[in-house]
Design a protein around this motif. Structure first.
Motif, short mmCIF file in Angstrom:
data_model
loop_
_atom_site.label_atom_id
_atom_site.label_comp_id
_atom_site.label_asym_id
_atom_site.label_seq_id
_atom_site.Cartn_x
_atom_site.Cartn_y
_atom_site.Cartn_z
N THR A 184 10.75 -1.92 -0.56
CA THR A 184 9.47 -1.79 0.16
C THR A 184 9.56 -2.44 1.53
O THR A 184 9.04 -1.91 2.52
CB THR A 184 8.33 -2.42 -0.66
N LEU A 185 10.22 -3.59 1.60
CA LEU A 185 10.39 -4.30 2.86
C LEU A 185 11.08 -3.41 3.89
O LEU A 185 10.66 -3.33 5.05
CB LEU A 185 11.23 -5.56 2.58
N ILE A 186 12.13 -2.72 3.47
CA ILE A 186 12.87 -1.86 4.40
C ILE A 186 12.08 -0.59 4.74
O ILE A 186 11.97 -0.20 5.90
CB ILE A 186 14.24 -1.48 3.81
N ASN A 187 11.49 0.01 3.73
CA ASN A 187 10.81 1.30 3.94
C ASN A 187 9.45 1.18 4.61
O ASN A 187 9.04 2.05 5.39
CB ASN A 187 10.64 2.03 2.60
N GLU A 191 4.55 -6.59 6.20
CA GLU A 191 3.14 -6.77 5.80
C GLU A 191 2.83 -5.98 4.53
O GLU A 191 2.21 -6.52 3.60
CB GLU A 191 2.21 -6.35 6.93
N ALA A 192 3.29 -4.74 4.46
CA ALA A 192 3.04 -3.93 3.27
C ALA A 192 3.72 -4.53 2.05
O ALA A 192 3.15 -4.56 0.94
CB ALA A 192 3.54 -2.50 3.49
N ALA A 193 4.94 -5.03 2.24
CA ALA A 193 5.67 -5.65 1.13
C ALA A 193 5.00 -6.92 0.66
O ALA A 193 4.90 -7.19 -0.54
CB ALA A 193 7.11 -5.91 1.54
N GLN A 194 4.50 -7.72 1.62
CA GLN A 194 3.79 -8.94 1.25
C GLN A 194 2.52 -8.62 0.46
O GLN A 194 2.22 -9.27 -0.54
CB GLN A 194 3.41 -9.73 2.52
N ASN A 195 1.79 -7.62 0.91
CA ASN A 195 0.56 -7.23 0.21
C ASN A 195 0.83 -6.78 -1.21
O ASN A 195 0.02 -7.01 -2.10
CB ASN A 195 -0.17 -6.13 0.98
N SER A 196 1.97 -6.16 -1.43
CA SER A 196 2.30 -5.63 -2.75
C SER A 196 2.93 -6.68 -3.67
O SER A 196 2.72 -6.63 -4.89
CB SER A 196 3.25 -4.44 -2.64
N PHE A 197 3.71 -7.60 -3.10
CA PHE A 197 4.55 -8.45 -3.96
C PHE A 197 4.29 -9.95 -3.88
O PHE A 197 4.66 -10.67 -4.81
CB PHE A 197 6.04 -8.20 -3.65
N ASN A 198 3.69 -10.44 -2.78
CA ASN A 198 3.48 -11.89 -2.71
C ASN A 198 2.52 -12.34 -3.80
O ASN A 198 1.47 -11.75 -4.00
CB ASN A 198 2.94 -12.29 -1.35
N SER A 199 2.92 -13.39 -4.50
CA SER A 199 2.06 -13.90 -5.60
C SER A 199 2.03 -15.42 -5.55
O SER A 199 2.83 -16.04 -4.89
CB SER A 199 2.61 -13.44 -6.95
#
Length: 199
Positions: A184-187, A191-199
């Motif tokens: 997700t980070l690459i694609n 910001e999108a990756a953080q929204n999806s995976f940061n916990s």
């Protein structure tokens, strides 16, 4: 087209394979598995390398939106990881902004993931070595929570010990989720990756 360098941090050899400090290697292995390819040990690279591509369909896929990805597992031991990273960056023409380091994180509980760009080393010798070799800390990090050692166990002993058998299934899920986060980070960007995976 940028070349992404995904560095799984860990120590080489079977002795260390199941250790908490080697979660970066575990994630790199999962990404290579998804790509349907394996690692080679090119002469002079100081690490095991897997070259592949990624599209919106995932690792190893082909398409108009394909980006080049190099997976790296340093063979230098953790404290000198930066030597392998610098070598790979020079060879493949990778800028620090396109380096993604996947590493264990004591300050996050097991089962938590945090993605960020830059920041300190937090006592992590692999990150310290990469920062030193690249001359900047401005690379991406996928921080894989392993939690703090129990009781008075030294952190250095804790990270060089295996995950208990009771966590094996959950560990596999977390490795899988971390590999998803890298894709997700690459694609889709940080910001999108953080929204999806940061916990």
């Amino acid at each position: 087209m940028p070349v992404w360098l995904v560095v799984g941090l860990g120590n080489p050899g079977p002795t260390y394979a199941s250790h908490r400090h080697n979660v970066g290697f575990m994630v790199a292995d999962e990404l290579a598995r998804r790509a349907g390819t394996g690692f080679t040990a090119p002469r002079g690279m100081r690490g095991d390398i897997c070259e592949t591509r990624i599209t919106s369909l995932g690792m190893g896929a082909v398409g108009a939106d394909a980006q080049r990805v190099v997976l790296l597992k340093p063979r230098t031991y953790m404290n000198d990881s930066g030597a392998a990273v610098a070598k790979a960056c020079a060879y493949y023409g990778v800028k620090p902004a396109e380096v993604i380091a996947v590493h264990d994180e004591l300050d996050l509980d097991f089962g938590r993931l945090r993605l960020k760009r830059g920041g300190g080393d937090n006592g992590h010798n692999g990150l310290k070595s990469i920062r030193s070799s690249l001359g900047t800390g401005d690379f991406l990090r996928v921080r894989f929570g392993i939690g703090r050692p129990p009781g008075r166990q030294a952190p250095s002993d804790f990270v060089l010990s295996p995950f208990p058998a009771s966590l094996r299934e959950e560990l596999a899920l977390e490795v899988d989720r971390s590999a998803d986060a890298v894709e997700t980070l690459i694609n889709s960007g940080l910001e999108a990756a953080q929204n999806s995976f940061n916990s």
